[in-house]
Design an enzyme around this catalytic site. Structure first.
Site, mmCIF file in Angstrom:
data_model
loop_
_atom_site.group_PDB
_atom_site.id
_atom_site.type_symbol
_atom_site.label_atom_id
_atom_site.label_comp_id
_atom_site.label_asym_id
_atom_site.label_seq_id
_atom_site.Cartn_x
_atom_site.Cartn_y
_atom_site.Cartn_z
ATOM 1 N N ASN A 215 0.868 -1.187 0.000
ATOM 2 C CA ASN A 215 0.000 0.000 0.000
ATOM 3 C C ASN A 215 0.902 1.233 0.000
ATOM 4 O OD1 ASN A 215 0.550 0.897 2.865
ATOM 5 N ND2 ASN A 215 -0.137 -1.198 3.227
ATOM 6 N N LYS A 348 -10.822 -4.232 17.980
ATOM 7 C CA LYS A 348 -9.403 -4.448 18.242
ATOM 8 C C LYS A 348 -9.037 -4.229 19.709
ATOM 9 C CE LYS A 348 -8.190 -3.230 13.507
ATOM 10 N NZ LYS A 348 -7.193 -4.149 12.924
#
Ligand code: PMT
Length: 407
Positions: A215, A348
């Site tokens: 990315n 998370k």
């Protein structure tokens, strides 16, 4: 990048007579470029290694030399007192073994010695010398003494030395000298004694020996966090994917390539970390089968790569962390930024999330600036706190919020 709070500072640069004195022209230029005012004291030997006129031209001021301490023309100005009263910080670069000794023993027989003795704010010493001189117990003792006085003595770099030796003793780079100088004058020391673990950059998930999926993360955001945390006194470990950014001075970098390597490095460093900040753009998937040979173009018109999910490092850290460890995640989003960021707090197990709308101009991947909103796991503080500016300013704003959680 210069932190905002370091601009307009008054720097008193003492240059002593090591061969690295010739490099200080660059340093003066960099300090002036950072909008700092620079006064310079040259020792007698240094004046033979770097031309006073060069330094005066770059600093746009006269350069102080040893004779000025007692000369009829300049002595009445009492330069050692006026200069030491004027400056925010004193930087001695390069610092010879002799000047180190003078500072440690309070020897005021020269202009530089007298100024160091009169100086009441931080002094940052950059010893540069032959490695045997550096390793001598006399030098080591002087270093310890100066550290005991509360000054900063920066370890020299290793490499080829002018004397022909190979080893420790080189003057650090101009950028590293600036980093250490900013660390000495940083107005906040709220991370002193804390270990901060930061992830930065992209991961490369290789499909064959010459191709990978990745990315556009440059590492700039994570590296800015590392620099700022270090200025504020933290012991910083930077787990970094491939990046061209410079590791800030004093930061311990652990380079990794894939998400699995990043996971291992983070878990290895987790135990004694006080704060974990996950700024890295971790690849969510990796190739199920890595091809040990380059995949041939001729073999198929359409190439299908089966991908499998990478471990969620943030979630794993959250599950393993001990009470008191603060976990901060980022959320790189292109839509429904707040909702997605809040969901990441939940999924998370984060204490705080930095929501980054990466579709915005001047924000997100590879840009020098950023615009983020911070949300906390505490539902009472749902109020978004926008932070924008260059990535160092954004890092500073994020660390202010983290410091609030540490309190
Ligand atoms: O590096 P720059 O060019 O400066 O760009 C900065 C940035 C855009 C990369 C940075 O500001 C940012 O937003 N980082 C997070 C990017 C990201 O991967 O976000 P995410 O929403 O996919 O992941 C959420 C969080 O989980 C992140 O903290 C990420 O590090 C973490 N994660 C993600 C996947 C995974 N397998 N493990 C993780 O720990």
């Amino acid at each position: 990048m210069t932190p905002k709070w370091a601009r307009n500072k008054k720097i008193l640069l003492g240059i002593s007579g090591g061969i690295a004195a010739y490099k200080t022209a660059e340093l003066v230029r960099a300090l002036v470029k950072s909008d700092c005012e620079v006064e310079i004291i040259l020792t007698e030997t240094a004046a033979r290694l770097v031309a006073p006129l060069t330094l005066a031209t770059l600093s746009k001021r006269r350069v102080w030399q040893e004779a000025d301490l007692r000369s009829d023309e300049m002595g009445w100005r009492i330069p050692h007192i006026t200069l030491s009263d004027w400056a925010d910080v004193m930087v001695i670069a390069p610092c010879t073994a002799n000047v180190l000794r003078m500072a440690a023993t309070g020897n005021s027989s020269t202009l530089l010695g007298a100024t160091m003795l009169a100086f009441t704010r931080p002094i940052v010493f950059f010893p540069a010398m032959n490695s045997h001189m550096l390793a001598n117990p006399a030098t080591k003792g002087n270093v310890r003494t100066l550290e005991g006085f509360g000054h900063r003595v920066v370890d020299p770099d290793s490499g080829p030395l002018a004397c022909g030796y190979e080893g420790k003793g080189r003057l650090p780079s101009t950028e590293a000298i600036l980093d250490e100088t900013w660390a000495a004058i940083c107005p906040k020391r709220d991370f002193a004694g804390r270990k901060v673990l930061i992830t930065a950059g992209p991961t490369h998930e290789y499909i064959d020996p010459v191709r990978f999926i990745s990315n556009p993360s440059s590492g700039k955001m994570g590296y800015a966090l590392a620099a700022e945390a270090r200025y504020r006194g933290a012991d910083v470990v930077l787990v970094t994917g491939p990046s061209n950014e410079r590791v800030p001075s004093g930061v311990r970098a652990i380079p990794v390539t894939s998400a699995q390597e990043m996971q291992r490095a983070c878990l290895d460093e987790l135990q004694d970390a006080d704060v974990i900040i996950k700024a890295a753009a971790v690849g969510d998937y990796r190739a199920r089968k890595f091809s040990p040979q380059k995949i041939k173009r001729e073999k198929a018109e359409i190439l299908t790569i089966e991908m499998e999910r990478n471990p969620d490092i943030a979630r794993e850290i959250s599950a393993r962390r001990r009470p008191g460890q603060i976990l901060v995640g980022f959320a790189a989003e292109t839509e429904n930024v707040m909702e997605n960021a809040l969901r990441k707090i939940e999924s998370k197990g984060l204490d705080m999330v930095v929501a980054n709308d990466v579709s915005e101009d001047g924000a997100g991947f590879a840009s020098n600036t950023n615009h983020v909103c911070v949300y906390f796991s505490d539902v009472l503080s749902l109020q978004p706190t926008p932070i924008f500016g260059d990535k160092l300013e954004v890092a500073s704003g994020i660390l202010d919020r983290v410091a609030g959680l540490m309190a």
